[in-house]
Scaffold this active site. Sequence first.
Site, PDB file in Angstrom:
ATOM      1  N   ASP A   1      -7.519   8.139   2.256  1.00  0.00           N
ATOM      2  CA  ASP A   1      -7.034   8.604   0.952  1.00  0.00           C
ATOM      3  C   ASP A   1      -8.205   9.002   0.048  1.00  0.00           C
ATOM      4  O   ASP A   1      -8.161  10.040  -0.623  1.00  0.00           O
ATOM      5  CB  ASP A   1      -6.219   7.511   0.260  1.00  0.00           C
ATOM      6  CG  ASP A   1      -4.982   7.110   1.059  1.00  0.00           C
ATOM      7  OD1 ASP A   1      -4.416   7.980   1.736  1.00  0.00           O
ATOM      8  OD2 ASP A   1      -4.607   5.927   0.998  1.00  0.00           O
TER       9      ASP A   1
ATOM     10  N   HIS B   1       1.849   4.281  -3.041  1.00  0.00           N
ATOM     11  CA  HIS B   1       1.898   5.741  -2.935  1.00  0.00           C
ATOM     12  C   HIS B   1       3.247   6.268  -3.408  1.00  0.00           C
ATOM     13  O   HIS B   1       3.323   7.251  -4.149  1.00  0.00           O
ATOM     14  CB  HIS B   1       1.683   6.162  -1.477  1.00  0.00           C
ATOM     15  CG  HIS B   1       0.282   6.008  -0.976  1.00  0.00           C
ATOM     16  ND1 HIS B   1      -0.811   6.536  -1.634  1.00  0.00           N
ATOM     17  CD2 HIS B   1      -0.209   5.395   0.138  1.00  0.00           C
ATOM     18  CE1 HIS B   1      -1.915   6.255  -0.958  1.00  0.00           C
ATOM     19  NE2 HIS B   1      -1.575   5.559   0.123  1.00  0.00           N
TER      20      HIS B   1
ATOM     21  N   HIS C   1       0.842  -1.206   0.000  1.00  0.00           N
ATOM     22  CA  HIS C   1       0.000   0.000   0.000  1.00  0.00           C
ATOM     23  C   HIS C   1       0.877   1.256   0.000  1.00  0.00           C
ATOM     24  O   HIS C   1       0.710   2.147  -0.847  1.00  0.00           O
ATOM     25  CB  HIS C   1      -0.916  -0.008   1.222  1.00  0.00           C
ATOM     26  CG  HIS C   1      -1.864   1.150   1.281  1.00  0.00           C
ATOM     27  ND1 HIS C   1      -3.194   1.053   0.940  1.00  0.00           N
ATOM     28  CD2 HIS C   1      -1.678   2.448   1.618  1.00  0.00           C
ATOM     29  CE1 HIS C   1      -3.786   2.230   1.077  1.00  0.00           C
ATOM     30  NE2 HIS C   1      -2.878   3.097   1.493  1.00  0.00           N
ATOM     31  N   GLU C   2       1.815   1.325   0.937  1.00  0.00           N
ATOM     32  CA  GLU C   2       2.692   2.500   1.006  1.00  0.00           C
ATOM     33  C   GLU C   2       3.642   2.541  -0.188  1.00  0.00           C
ATOM     34  O   GLU C   2       3.966   3.624  -0.683  1.00  0.00           O
ATOM     35  CB  GLU C   2       3.484   2.495   2.314  1.00  0.00           C
ATOM     36  CG  GLU C   2       2.629   2.441   3.579  1.00  0.00           C
ATOM     37  CD  GLU C   2       1.575   3.533   3.641  1.00  0.00           C
ATOM     38  OE1 GLU C   2       1.788   4.610   3.053  1.00  0.00           O
ATOM     39  OE2 GLU C   2       0.520   3.302   4.256  1.00  0.00           O
TER      40      GLU C   2
END
Length: 245
Positions: free
Chosen positions: A100, A26, A22-23
């Site tokens: 988000d 980004h 997930h990170e």
Amino acid sequence: MSGVERRSLAMSDEEKKLTSYHEGGHAIVALHVEGSDPIHKATIIPRGRALGLVMRLPERDALSMSRQKMLADLCVAFGGRIAEELTFGHDKVTTGAMNDIEQATRMARAMVTRFGMSDELGPIAYGENQEEVFLGHSVSRQQNVSESTAQKIDAEIHKIVDTCYGRAHDILTQHADDLHTLARGLLEYETLTGDEIVALLKGIPPMRAPYEEPEPQRGPGVSVPAAGRPRGPAIPVTPEPQPGR
């Protein structure tokens, strides 16, 4: 800036892996979308209510935001959710992207209704229709825009969101190998600086042991101020005598 580390929070290996992708999503989008601020740090250590975060910091003071910068931020916001879906499948997407999505929706709505950045609606500020409750019984509706205009606003918001979502999806599809590399790096080191991420994607691992905190980034283009002058030797303190003792 993002809360105290919560290392005591027990996360399963599956949750750590999902958070790292997930990170990583980004971060990969931020590296490849034009207009994004540089990455300062990425971590999968829980802080506050977040299980991980990617911190981006501007290179200089920003007094206003351009359309390019806002569209880049929208793309970065969707990177985490898209990375989850591309890696684990549609049914494995989690609620981790809730914040988000909320921020992206607010920004897209502001672009349309406040900043005049919709070609369809033009440079006009639009208020939202609201319902007000009086004495807990009667309801009064405040009509700020017509129903047809409200539909156009919704359509423009969808258009901006869909365009940015598509750009982020294309970036992560094209750089899938980098996503896997960065996710593995976050699993091993937990925290990576922006410089370490760039080096890692070039095949250069961080020059430190896993789980060891990275050195703060300094130098030109880094907006994080230094903590002050180096701390010298401790100065002995002699307690003052107290009256009556």
